[in-house]
Structure formats: structure tokens, C-alpha cells
Design an enzyme around this catalytic site. Structure first.
Site, PDB file in Angstrom:
ATOM      1  N   PHE A   1       0.865  -1.180   0.000  1.00  0.00           N
ATOM      2  CA  PHE A   1       0.000   0.000   0.000  1.00  0.00           C
ATOM      3  C   PHE A   1       0.908   1.238   0.000  1.00  0.00           C
ATOM      4  CE2 PHE A   1      -2.524  -3.357   1.958  1.00  0.00           C
ATOM      5  CZ  PHE A   1      -3.755  -3.223   1.319  1.00  0.00           C
TER       6      PHE A   1
ATOM      7  N   PHE B   1       2.787   1.365   3.965  1.00  0.00           N
ATOM      8  CA  PHE B   1       3.024   0.085   4.621  1.00  0.00           C
ATOM      9  C   PHE B   1       2.698  -1.057   3.675  1.00  0.00           C
ATOM     10  CE2 PHE B   1      -1.510   0.464   5.331  1.00  0.00           C
ATOM     11  CZ  PHE B   1      -1.982  -0.841   5.268  1.00  0.00           C
TER      12      PHE B   1
ATOM     13  N   GLU C   1       1.201  -5.205   3.842  1.00  0.00           N
ATOM     14  CA  GLU C   1       0.616  -6.266   4.670  1.00  0.00           C
ATOM     15  C   GLU C   1       1.179  -7.615   4.245  1.00  0.00           C
ATOM     16  OE1 GLU C   1      -3.684  -8.302   5.857  1.00  0.00           O
ATOM     17  OE2 GLU C   1      -3.491  -7.146   3.996  1.00  0.00           O
ATOM     18  N   ILE C   2       1.741  -8.355   5.194  1.00  0.00           N
ATOM     19  CA  ILE C   2       2.204  -9.720   4.944  1.00  0.00           C
ATOM     20  C   ILE C   2       1.018 -10.659   5.181  1.00  0.00           C
ATOM     21  CG2 ILE C   2       3.737 -11.562   5.723  1.00  0.00           C
ATOM     22  CD1 ILE C   2       5.801  -9.461   6.361  1.00  0.00           C
ATOM     23  N   VAL C   3       0.689 -11.462   4.155  1.00  0.00           N
ATOM     24  CA  VAL C   3      -0.507 -12.293   4.209  1.00  0.00           C
ATOM     25  C   VAL C   3      -0.172 -13.734   4.563  1.00  0.00           C
ATOM     26  CG1 VAL C   3      -2.578 -12.980   2.956  1.00  0.00           C
ATOM     27  CG2 VAL C   3      -1.496 -10.796   2.441  1.00  0.00           C
TER      28      VAL C   3
ATOM     29  N   CYS D   1       3.139 -16.694   4.959  1.00  0.00           N
ATOM     30  CA  CYS D   1       4.586 -16.859   5.118  1.00  0.00           C
ATOM     31  C   CYS D   1       4.857 -18.304   5.501  1.00  0.00           C
ATOM     32  CB  CYS D   1       5.097 -15.906   6.199  1.00  0.00           C
ATOM     33  SG  CYS D   1       6.851 -16.054   6.543  1.00  0.00           S
TER      34      CYS D   1
ATOM     35  N   LEU E   1       3.019  -4.736   8.265  1.00  0.00           N
ATOM     36  CA  LEU E   1       1.948  -5.097   9.197  1.00  0.00           C
ATOM     37  C   LEU E   1       1.520  -6.528   8.894  1.00  0.00           C
ATOM     38  CD1 LEU E   1      -0.372  -1.928   9.274  1.00  0.00           C
ATOM     39  CD2 LEU E   1       1.294  -2.643  10.993  1.00  0.00           C
TER      40      LEU E   1
ATOM     41  N   ILE F   1      -6.705  -3.284   5.647  1.00  0.00           N
ATOM     42  CA  ILE F   1      -6.406  -4.683   5.907  1.00  0.00           C
ATOM     43  C   ILE F   1      -7.524  -5.288   6.742  1.00  0.00           C
ATOM     44  CG2 ILE F   1      -3.916  -4.328   5.776  1.00  0.00           C
ATOM     45  CD1 ILE F   1      -3.767  -4.390   8.786  1.00  0.00           C
TER      46      ILE F   1
ATOM     47  N   TYR G   1      -8.475 -10.009  11.751  1.00  0.00           N
ATOM     48  CA  TYR G   1      -8.682 -11.431  11.961  1.00  0.00           C
ATOM     49  C   TYR G   1      -8.939 -11.714  13.439  1.00  0.00           C
ATOM     50  CZ  TYR G   1      -6.883 -12.145   7.236  1.00  0.00           C
ATOM     51  OH  TYR G   1      -6.704 -12.121   5.891  1.00  0.00           O
TER      52      TYR G   1
END
Length: 631
Positions: A364, A369, A371-373, A375, A407, A438, A441
Site C-alpha cells: 500500500f 506500509f 501487509e504480509i498475508v 509466510c 503489518l 487490511i 482477523y
């Protein structure tokens, strides 16, 4: 979501994430050293062997592949409700239910241990002993501070492997090994569960033995002296070494640094061997493989505007498979949608032309920043530093694109990995920047990482290693210059109780200098004015709102039973007005009490706790600016 990190029980996502199983019953401090280590092992084995048979089956089921019909690939039973920490064997345990389903494959515990139904109690106890030895070994070789205990467990492991009674020396086993009949299983139970060997005597899969041996061998470089005269092979210079470095700040001349640099062995020159020091950086082995061309890193993604690239599409399919296998709780459709979404990219780890891991992310740029979705690293390629090296490459990629914040939402199994990669629960990105961008969760923790553009992350551990070596050599040089031995102090025999440090003969020659103290303002009006200014700055800080007034009993029940000496900014203002603060120390003590009380009463993840930490940093910055303490 970093549930997506794959670092959950049954699917540790990252090889070098440092996922170390706690030894059962660990936590006592007694019995350190060789004798204490052996005694603890013996006690734990005795406790486990005296347990009911179902409890033993549960322990061994964790290391037993599923025997259910349908060619189930699960290589170890996993509890539906794993405890946050491993249970102590000396505490009463709950009843074991052999019908409890596995969290990974949904087959029951009984389906995993059918091969143990007719195994004798003696053989069962022997297998449990091996399991405990290996678990303790793996745990202890990762504790750098306890070399004695490392030696104990390494010796126990060698004794088990090299003894004539060990199952790996049986004729059946050797015949299977020489004929290539030892089955290889890959699963997602534990970093050590690869190269599974099947002991024909007991039909129990032991996924740990083979890899634990390699882990234990890494310790040899610490426990045993290195061969004299052995030199490391030089490697090509690092890219960042060619860049002109800024002048060193301090009292050490650059010329001296260069002279020392010429006399030390370059820590970047990793020996051409698979055995690295136990004190090596987590990503050192992965960095070596990348230099050799064994592994590659590529940022890839799907595109709706360009002609499809067959190789990239194959890699994306491979990434979808890795994420789906390592993250069994995530819907496959959800994983597939994000991996092939043109707005998402994936840093892929390629080995021998196939995908073995990756980090899926969405950038973004307008919000500053990423966003790591997802891994994850495939389970049979873990404990090799790939996870750490993946994250370091991702940091370098984002620095080039001028995005300096990550994030991610991490579940309870992923938090440990992300902490080791520099993430924390203290989010630096303003909430207004990421809310609505984002997804939130449930049951996961938001974590963030702020990047430093001046750090070459993929070579950072090499730089630190080199700096340590330089400092060590500088200390050795200084010691050589001050080897003069001074006579001992005789003044104490004459009744002197104490003397100033600077009066010790030779102390100044070592480079010691008196520690400067903060300036104590003697003029009461000047002190009052300075403290008033500082207090006004603190009260106007955006994180000062929880501390403006005394805590109300209705808002925090039991607060005054926990906190005996409450303090707040309103009370400090009244004390300052009444000229209570005659010294800076009184003022600083009251302010510090505010922060200490807050951290004592509130949990670390609370907003109040974070406000206290941020306000404390701001307060000490203002104190230093006012010259009340040394900078």
C-alpha cells in the site's frame, strides 16, 4: 494473515524461526551442569515410564505416521487443543482419549498408534527414552549459555547412536538403508521431522534422529577445539563493502580500524562445509547456499495485462501448494485467490527449480506500509535459515521501493517467529493509515515492523560479526599496551575504608574516565521553571491521557490493593506548585512511579501499557534536553 506464517503446531512455517520445543518439566533451575543434566533426564524418563499406557501412546503418537486407510500423509498426531506451553511430566495430566481426532488429518490418535498395540512395555519404555533424549538434545543445543548441559546431551545422543543395541545398527535396518528402502516422509509436524527412518523392530517412525545428528554436530565446533592452522577460503567481496563508508565517529582513528581489518579473518568467508558453528547467525547457511547458486529469490505475481509466463505460473501454483500444505487451517480457495490476485505479490524461494517457500504480501504505497498475508517454508526444508533470509530479502525489496513498514496478523504460533524478525506489538503506523485497508482477523495479534533504510538486512549478521571481531582485536591491542603490573593497594591496612576509583594505580591508563553526573540545579527558581516546562510537555503528549488524574476505584477495581504508592500527573502538578520538588531526583522518581505502576497493574498487550512505554521515552528525552541527566 500471519496465521499465515505457518508457525503453528503441526506446521512450523519457517526453517530458522527458532521453533524450539521446551523440554518437559523444564523450568527448574536446580541441578545445572553435567551431573544435574543427567539427573533431570533420569527423573523425567522415570515419570514418563510410570505413566498409564494411553499416556505413553499419546507421546509416541506425536512421532507416528497415520495408519488409516486412504494413504494418509500425516506423519504425526497433533492435538486439537494444544497447550500454550508443553505440559510438565510431574503434573497430573488429563485422561487420554484414543478417539480424539488429529488436528491435521482428522484421523484418531488410535489410527496413528495401531502398530504399537502389541509392543511390549519394555520396548515402549525404550522408545520413550529415545524420544526424551532427542527432545532434550534439540532444546539444549540451542541454549548458548549452557555449554556443560550441551556436552551432557550430546554425549547421551552419541551413546544412543553408537551403542551396539541402537536400532539403527540392526541388520534389518542396515539392509533397508543399503537397498534404499528407508522411506522418506515430508510433513508439517516439526522442524526436525524430515528424513524419517523406519525401525523394523518397532515400526515407529522417528523423524528427529537424522536431522538432530546434524544439529548436534554443529555444536562440535564449540565443544571441541578447531584444527590448528585450518584456514577458511576467501569469498567474493560483498556488494555493500565497495561503497565508501562514512567516517567513524569516536576516538578510534579510521587508520587503526583499517589496520585491524587487515589482520583479522573476514567473518563473511564462511567455510565450504555444511557444518556451521552453533553460534552462527540463523540465516548464515541460507546466505551461503544463495552465493553458491543453490537457492534463488524472486518477487513474482499474476498479471492481467501481460502475456502469461509459464515459469511464473508454475511457481505460483507451487506457492499455492506450499501455503495450503503448511497452513491446513486456511481455506485453499482463500489462499489460491490471494496468491493469484494481481494486487498481491509473493517473494518466492526457489531451490532446484521448484518452489520451497515464500512470503505473500500486498503493498500500500499511498499508506506507507505493506501487509504480509502468508509466510511459509515447506516442512522438509526447515531449520536451514530460509525463513530469516526470506524476510531479510523482503526488507531489502521494500527499502528499494521506499516502503518502510510491515503489518501482519499473527496467530499464537507465528508470534515467536515474527518477534525474531524485528516485529513487535507496538505498531508505528498510525491507525488511520491502515484501518479499512487490511482485514481484521479474530484470534490473531496485529504486529508491525519498522525498517531502517541504512541497514543492509541480507548482510546484517555478517556486519555485526565483523564489528565484534574488530572490537576484540582492539581490546587485545589495548591489553598489550597496558601490561604493566602495579602494586596492590595498602591503604586499607591502615584503616582507610574507601578511596575514589580514580586513585587506583593504572586505572586511567586503561582508558577509564569518570562518569559524568547530571546537572543539579541549585537555584530553586531555575529548578522550578525547568521542571514546570518538562511537566507541561509531558501532559500535552498524546499518550499522557491515562495518567492525567488519579485512578478511580470504579474504573479499576482492586487497583489500590495492587498499587501501594499511586502517582499521577495532577498530583505531580500540585506538588510542583507547592515547591515539593527540591531536587530533580524527587521529580524523576515520581514520574517513574507513574510508568512503573502502570506496567505492574496492566498486561503488556494493553493500550495503557503501551502509552506508559511511549511517554517514558518522551519524558527522558526532555530530561536530557534540559541537561538534568547525561545524554
Amino acid at each position: 494473515m500471519a496465521d499465515s506464517a505457518g508457525i503453528q503446531q503441526g506446521s512450523p512455517a519457517i526453517g530458522a524461526a527458532g521453533l524450539v520445543p521446551a523440554a518437559p518439566g523444564a523450568g527448574g533451575t536446580e541441578g545445572s551442569g553435567a551431573a544435574g543434566g543427567s539427573a533431570r533426564i533420569a527423573v523425567k524418563k522415570a515419570q514418563l515410564r510410570s505413566s498409564p499406557r494411553p499416556k505413553k501412546l499419546e507421546k509416541l503418537g506425536v512421532y507416528s505416521s497415520c495408519k488409516a486407510e486412504g494413504a494418509c500423509k500425516c506423519n504425526g498426531w497433533k492435538s486439537q487443543n494444544p497447550p500454550p506451553t508443553p505440559p510438565r511430566t510431574d503434573q497430573p495430566s488429563s485422561t487420554v482419549n484414543l478417539q480424539e481426532p488429529c488436528r491435521s488429518c482428522s484421523h484418531t490418535l488410535g489410527d496413528h498408534v495401531t502398530h504399537l498395540e502389541n509392543v511390549s512395555e519394555e520396548e515402549m519404555n525404550r522408545l520413550l527414552g529415545i524420544v526424551l533424549d532427542v527432545e532434550y538434545l534439540y532444546t539444549c543445543v540451542h541454549k548458548e549459555e549452557d555449554a556443560d548441559t550441551k556436552q551432557v546431551y550430546f554425549s547421551l545422543f552419541k551413546e544412543e547412536v553408537y551403542s551396539h543395541s541402537s536400532p539403527i545398527w540392526s541388520q534389518d535396518f542396515l539392509a533397508g538403508a543399503s537397498g534404499g528402502q528407508i522411506p522418506i516422509h515430508t510433513g508439517n509436524r516439526h522442524p526436525l521431522q524430515a528424513n524419517v527412518r523406519l525401525c523394523k523392530n518397532c515400526h515407529l517412525t522417528f523423524s528427529r534422529l537424522n536431522n538432530v545428528l546434524s544439529v548436534a554436530l554443529k555444536t562440535v565446533s564449540v565443544l571441541e577445539p578447531s584444527p590448528v592452522g585450518e584456514k577458511r577460503k576467501p569469498t567474493e567481496p560483498l556488494p555493500h563493502e565497495e561503497i565508501k563508508r562514512p567516517r567513524v565517529v569516536g576516538d578510534i582513528p579510521v587508520e587503526l580500524i583499517n589496520e585491524v581489518m587487515a589482520t583479522i579473518t573476514d567473518p563473511a568467508a564462511i567455510p565450504e562445509t555444511s557444518l556451521l558453528s552453533a553460534h552462527s547467525a540463523r540465516d548464515e547457511a541460507a546466505r551461503l547456499e544463495e552465493r553458491r547458486g543453490v537457492i534463488e529469490f524472486h518477487v513474482i505475481g499474476n498479471s492481467l495485462n501481460q502475456k502469461p509466463n509459464k515459469r511464473i505460473l508454475m511457481w505460483l501454483v507451487g506457492l499455492q501448494n506450499v501455503f495450503s500444505h503448511q497452513l491446513p487451517r486456511m481455506p485453499k480457495e482463500y489462499i489460491t485467490r490471494l496468491v493469484f490476485d494481481p494486487k498481491h505479490k509473493t517473494l518466492s524461494l526457489i531451490k532446484d527449480g521448484r518452489v520451497i517457500g515464500g512470503i505473500c504480501f500486498r503493498m500500500f504505497p499511498s499508506q506507507g506500509f505493506t501487509e504480509i498475508v502468508f509466510c511459509a517454508v515447506t516442512s522438509n526444508e526447515q531449520v536451514k535459515g530460509y525463513g530469516t533470509h526470506l524476510m531479510n530479502h523482503l526488507k531489502e525489496y521494500h527499502i528499494k521501493h521506499e516502503i518502510l513498514n510491515f503489518l501482519t496478523y499473527a496467530d499464537e504460533y507465528a508470534i515467536g517467529y515474527f518477534k525474531k524478525q524485528g516485529f513487535s506489538k507496538d505498531i508505528k503506523v498510525p491507525k488511520a493509515k491502515y484501518v479499512g485497508y487490511i482485514k481484521d482477523y479474530e484470534g490473531a495479534t496485529l504486529m508491525g515492523c519498522e525498517l531502517n533504510a541504512s541497514i543492509p538486512y541480507t548482510e546484517f549478521s555478517v556486519i555485526i560479526k565483523k564489528q565484534k571481531e574488530i572490537i576484540k582485536k582492539l581490546i587485545e591491542r589495548k591489553q598489550a599496551q597496558i601490561r604493566k603490573v602495579y602494586p596492590g593497594l595498602s591503604c586499607f591496612k591502615e584503616g582507610v575504608r574507601q578511596i575514589p576509583i580514580e586513585n587506583i594505580p593504572g586505572i586511567r591508563e586503561t582508558g577509564w574516565k569518570p562518569v559524568g553526573k547530571g546537572k543539579e540545579l541549585k537555584d530553586p527558581d531555575q529548578l522550578y521553571s525547568t521542571l514546570k516546562t518538562i511537566l507541561q510537555h509531558v501532559k500535552s503528549h498524546p499518550n499522557a491521557w491515562p495518567f492525567m488524574e488519579p485512578v478511580k476505584k470504579t474504573e479499576a477495581p482492586g487497583y489500590y490493593q495492587v498499587i501501594r504508592f499511586p502517582m499521577d500527573l495532577k498530583t505531580m502538578s500540585e506538588r510542583l506548585k507547592s515547591r515539593y520538588y527540591t531536587t530533580r531526583k524527587l521529580f524523576m522518581a515520581d514520574m517513574q512511579r507513574i510508568f512503573t505502576n502502570c506496567r505492574e497493574y496492566n498486561p503488556p498487550e494493553s493500550e495503557y501499557y503501551k502509552c506508559a512505554n511511549l511517554l517514558e521515552k518522551f519524558f527522558y528525552t526532555k530530561i536530557k534536553e534540559a541537561g538534568l541527566i547525561e545524554k
